[in-house]
Scaffold this active site. Structure first.
Site, mmCIF file in Angstrom:
data_model
loop_
_atom_site.group_PDB
_atom_site.id
_atom_site.type_symbol
_atom_site.label_atom_id
_atom_site.label_comp_id
_atom_site.label_asym_id
_atom_site.label_seq_id
_atom_site.Cartn_x
_atom_site.Cartn_y
_atom_site.Cartn_z
ATOM 1 C CG HIS A 103 -2.008 1.021 1.124
ATOM 2 N ND1 HIS A 103 -1.785 2.352 1.366
ATOM 3 C CD2 HIS A 103 -3.305 0.914 0.754
ATOM 4 C CE1 HIS A 103 -2.917 3.014 1.158
ATOM 5 N NE2 HIS A 103 -3.860 2.172 0.794
ATOM 6 C CD GLU A 170 -5.263 1.266 -3.422
ATOM 7 O OE1 GLU A 170 -6.460 1.384 -3.147
ATOM 8 O OE2 GLU A 170 -4.366 1.295 -2.564
HETATM 9 C C1 PEP Z 1 -6.909 3.115 0.031
HETATM 10 O O1 PEP Z 1 -6.604 3.394 1.166
HETATM 11 O O2 PEP Z 1 -6.349 2.181 -0.523
HETATM 12 C C2 PEP Z 1 -7.937 3.909 -0.646
HETATM 13 C C3 PEP Z 1 -8.223 3.593 -1.873
HETATM 14 O O3 PEP Z 1 -8.507 4.915 0.069
HETATM 15 P P1 PEP Z 1 -9.692 5.911 -0.422
HETATM 16 O O4 PEP Z 1 -10.812 5.045 -0.940
HETATM 17 O O5 PEP Z 1 -10.080 6.657 0.805
HETATM 18 O O6 PEP Z 1 -9.129 6.774 -1.490
#
Ligand code: PEP
Length: 250
Positions: A103, A170
């Site tokens: 992450h 992400e």
């Molecule tokens: C995350 O923490 O991986 C995330 C996607 O957070 P958010 O949905 O708050 O952007």
């Protein structure tokens, strides 16, 4: 099969309230997706794990009691003098199914590509699954370096029989910002990842994460190649999370 993952991070969630809110939404809808249509995973800390896993066991709601529980991190080490860390052996012992690794919030705190790979190895040794996160920062995006950046993350991880259980794309600039990536950006990442998977003969669902909410889930889940989402802020509320799940169709 689609996937919806909650990442509670270090937020305090009242699990009684979350369960009730979640079940209220499930019970109010005739066509809430079945557990073989959308797999739900909640990633939490180990204290919440003990509370939540008992609730799952005791619940008569067949959607709630199929939720899988993961943690948000695991030690890169096997055993030893690593104060505060939690090993994959321990996760296995308590019954956790797997962990998020890579992450961006942990990468920002020092997790290098090699550390993330070692964490993947430790999980693998215990037969546990991983949710492997990748994603570029704004500077890399703006300098047109997204492709080599993502490929390096994928190449460093996918070796020695290690591969993602679930891959979450992400983009760092979309996490917690309230501004999700647009479909062009998500699609370009999907095509980089799919080409890589094809070359390495890896079969793995691709998820998107970054400001997913009940307002944008339908658009995001309809992007070709996206098999699910990883949700931070909007997963802290059982009602929001269940509404997002209800909008995902297999
Ligand atoms: C995350 O923490 O991986 C995330 C996607 O957070 P958010 O949905 O708050 O952007």
């Amino acid at each position: 099969m689609k996937y919806l993952i909650a990442n509670w991070k270090m937020n305090s969630v009242d699990i009684d309230v979350w369960e009730q809110e979640f079940i209220n939404v499930v019970s109010s809808q005739n066509n809430f997706p079945k557990s073989d249509e959308v797999k739900l995973i909640v990633c939490l800390n180990l204290y919440d794990y003990t509370v939540f896993s008992k609730k799952i066991k005791n619940s008569k709601n067949e959607i709630f009691n199929k939720i899988s529980l993961f943690t948000q991190d695991v030690s890169q080490y096997d055993d030893g003098a690593f104060t505060g860390q939690i090993s994959s052996k321990f996760l296995k012992k308590v019954g956790v199914e797997g962990s998020i690794i890579g992450h961006s919030e942990l990468r920002e705190n020092g997790d290098t590509e090699n550390i993330v790979f070692e964490k993947g190895l430790r999980l693998n040794e215990q037969g546990l699954s991983n949710i492997f996160c990748i994603g570029e920062g704004l500077e890399i995006l703006e300098n047109n370096k997204k492709k080599p950046f993502l490929l390096n993350q994928l190449q460093t991880f996918c070796k020695d029989n290690i591969s993602p259980g679930l891959l979450a794309y992400e983009p760092i600039w979309a996490i917690g910002s309230g501004k999700e990536a647009d479909s062009e950006n998500i699609s370009s990442a999907v095509s980089i990842i799919l080409d890589f998977f094809e070359e390495k003969k890896i079969d793995c669902p691709i998820l998107y994460g970054g400001s997913v909410s009940k307002s944008n889930i339908e658009e995001i889940i309809s992007i070709p190649g996206i098999d699910g989402c990883l949700v931070g802020n909007s997963s802290l509320d059982g009602e929001q999370f269940a509404i997002i799940a209800s909008k995902i169709k297999s």
